[in-house]
Scaffold this motif. Sequence first.
Motif, PDB file in Angstrom:
ATOM      1  N   LEU A 231      -9.353  -1.780  -1.043  1.00 28.58           N
ATOM      2  CA  LEU A 231      -9.777  -0.656  -1.862  1.00 28.58           C
ATOM      3  C   LEU A 231      -8.592   0.244  -2.219  1.00 28.58           C
ATOM      4  O   LEU A 231      -8.447   0.649  -3.371  1.00 28.58           O
ATOM      5  CB  LEU A 231     -10.849   0.159  -1.141  1.00 28.58           C
ATOM      6  N   LEU A 232      -7.745   0.523  -1.251  1.00 29.40           N
ATOM      7  CA  LEU A 232      -6.568   1.357  -1.532  1.00 29.40           C
ATOM      8  C   LEU A 232      -5.639   0.671  -2.529  1.00 29.40           C
ATOM      9  O   LEU A 232      -5.079   1.322  -3.411  1.00 29.40           O
ATOM     10  CB  LEU A 232      -5.826   1.692  -0.248  1.00 29.40           C
ATOM     11  N   HIS A 233      -5.485  -0.620  -2.399  1.00 32.28           N
ATOM     12  CA  HIS A 233      -4.673  -1.364  -3.356  1.00 32.28           C
ATOM     13  C   HIS A 233      -5.273  -1.238  -4.754  1.00 32.28           C
ATOM     14  O   HIS A 233      -4.554  -0.977  -5.722  1.00 32.28           O
ATOM     15  CB  HIS A 233      -4.562  -2.833  -2.951  1.00 32.28           C
ATOM     16  N   GLU A 234      -6.564  -1.416  -4.845  1.00 32.53           N
ATOM     17  CA  GLU A 234      -7.239  -1.308  -6.136  1.00 32.53           C
ATOM     18  C   GLU A 234      -7.097   0.096  -6.711  1.00 32.53           C
ATOM     19  O   GLU A 234      -6.889   0.266  -7.913  1.00 32.53           O
ATOM     20  CB  GLU A 234      -8.728  -1.665  -5.988  1.00 32.53           C
ATOM     21  N   ALA A 235      -7.170   1.107  -5.850  1.00 31.45           N
ATOM     22  CA  ALA A 235      -7.102   2.498  -6.320  1.00 31.45           C
ATOM     23  C   ALA A 235      -5.707   2.890  -6.774  1.00 31.45           C
ATOM     24  O   ALA A 235      -5.561   3.602  -7.775  1.00 31.45           O
ATOM     25  CB  ALA A 235      -7.567   3.443  -5.212  1.00 31.45           C
ATOM     26  N   TYR A 236      -4.681   2.415  -6.069  1.00 37.97           N
ATOM     27  CA  TYR A 236      -3.343   2.952  -6.314  1.00 37.97           C
ATOM     28  C   TYR A 236      -2.324   1.942  -6.842  1.00 37.97           C
ATOM     29  O   TYR A 236      -1.246   2.326  -7.259  1.00 37.97           O
ATOM     30  CB  TYR A 236      -2.811   3.619  -5.039  1.00 37.97           C
ATOM     31  N   GLU A 237      -2.670   0.676  -6.847  1.00 33.19           N
ATOM     32  CA  GLU A 237      -1.712  -0.324  -7.311  1.00 33.19           C
ATOM     33  C   GLU A 237      -2.156  -1.040  -8.576  1.00 33.19           C
ATOM     34  O   GLU A 237      -1.376  -1.743  -9.182  1.00 33.19           O
ATOM     35  CB  GLU A 237      -1.451  -1.361  -6.206  1.00 33.19           C
ATOM     36  N   THR A 238      -3.418  -0.877  -8.936  1.00 39.96           N
ATOM     37  CA  THR A 238      -3.934  -1.545 -10.125  1.00 39.96           C
ATOM     38  C   THR A 238      -3.804  -0.607 -11.316  1.00 39.96           C
ATOM     39  O   THR A 238      -4.325   0.506 -11.281  1.00 39.96           O
ATOM     40  CB  THR A 238      -5.414  -1.948  -9.920  1.00 39.96           C
ATOM     41  N   ASP A 239      -3.174  -1.060 -12.353  1.00 41.93           N
ATOM     42  CA  ASP A 239      -3.000  -0.250 -13.555  1.00 41.93           C
ATOM     43  C   ASP A 239      -4.074  -0.607 -14.575  1.00 41.93           C
ATOM     44  O   ASP A 239      -4.124  -1.720 -15.086  1.00 41.93           O
ATOM     45  CB  ASP A 239      -1.607  -0.517 -14.159  1.00 41.93           C
ATOM     46  N   LEU A 240      -4.956   0.341 -14.816  1.00 37.70           N
ATOM     47  CA  LEU A 240      -6.028   0.109 -15.777  1.00 37.70           C
ATOM     48  C   LEU A 240      -5.717   0.743 -17.128  1.00 37.70           C
ATOM     49  O   LEU A 240      -6.495   0.655 -18.050  1.00 37.70           O
ATOM     50  CB  LEU A 240      -7.360   0.686 -15.253  1.00 37.70           C
ATOM     51  N   GLY A 241      -4.611   1.431 -17.204  1.00 40.59           N
ATOM     52  CA  GLY A 241      -4.255   2.106 -18.460  1.00 40.59           C
ATOM     53  C   GLY A 241      -5.164   3.287 -18.700  1.00 40.59           C
ATOM     54  O   GLY A 241      -6.298   3.138 -19.093  1.00 40.59           O
ATOM     55  N   GLY A 242      -4.692   4.453 -18.391  1.00 40.58           N
ATOM     56  CA  GLY A 242      -5.465   5.659 -18.628  1.00 40.58           C
ATOM     57  C   GLY A 242      -5.984   6.292 -17.368  1.00 40.58           C
ATOM     58  O   GLY A 242      -6.207   7.480 -17.315  1.00 40.58           O
ATOM     59  N   GLU A 243      -6.209   5.509 -16.321  1.00 38.11           N
ATOM     60  CA  GLU A 243      -6.649   6.084 -15.050  1.00 38.11           C
ATOM     61  C   GLU A 243      -5.507   5.972 -14.080  1.00 38.11           C
ATOM     62  O   GLU A 243      -4.861   4.943 -13.975  1.00 38.11           O
ATOM     63  CB  GLU A 243      -7.863   5.335 -14.512  1.00 38.11           C
ATOM     64  N   THR A 244      -5.245   7.037 -13.342  1.00 37.80           N
ATOM     65  CA  THR A 244      -4.152   7.018 -12.364  1.00 37.80           C
ATOM     66  C   THR A 244      -4.651   6.641 -11.014  1.00 37.80           C
ATOM     67  O   THR A 244      -5.778   6.641 -10.715  1.00 37.80           O
ATOM     68  CB  THR A 244      -3.451   8.387 -12.288  1.00 37.80           C
TER      69      THR A 244
END
Length: 130
Positions: A117-130
């Motif tokens: 979950l932390l990886h998804e929250a802080y390492e995944t770039d969705l473009g527009g969401e930090t």
Amino acid sequence: MELLGGIQRMEHAIQTPVGDPAFGSRVSHAVAQLKAAFAVHVEQTEGPSGLYAEVVDDAPRLAPYLNTLVGDHRSVWTALDQLEGHLTDEHPPEAVRRDADRLIREVWQHRQRGADLLHEAYETDLGGET
């Protein structure tokens, strides 16, 4: 005490031969240490200023997944209490070892879900969401 250390102490304790007179006391001590470490973990993650609140602020799309992690907390507490009870009512050592092994797997899986979950929250770039 860190959660990882608590898990490792439990793993070490259940490796004691069941015929060893120290088996019960080692496992009992490891359960107490894991409970203390887990209490710190829950305190640091849940609540208005915990890690989970931070994740919701930073990546609101992941809020539903946090319910799973909070549910894990309740499940692990139940398993810890049951294991502790089995130590005091003299369950067969083999059954205690099986219960402890199941608990260890549950905590490892919880840690992995949290890391994912932390990886998804802080390492995944969705473009527009930090």
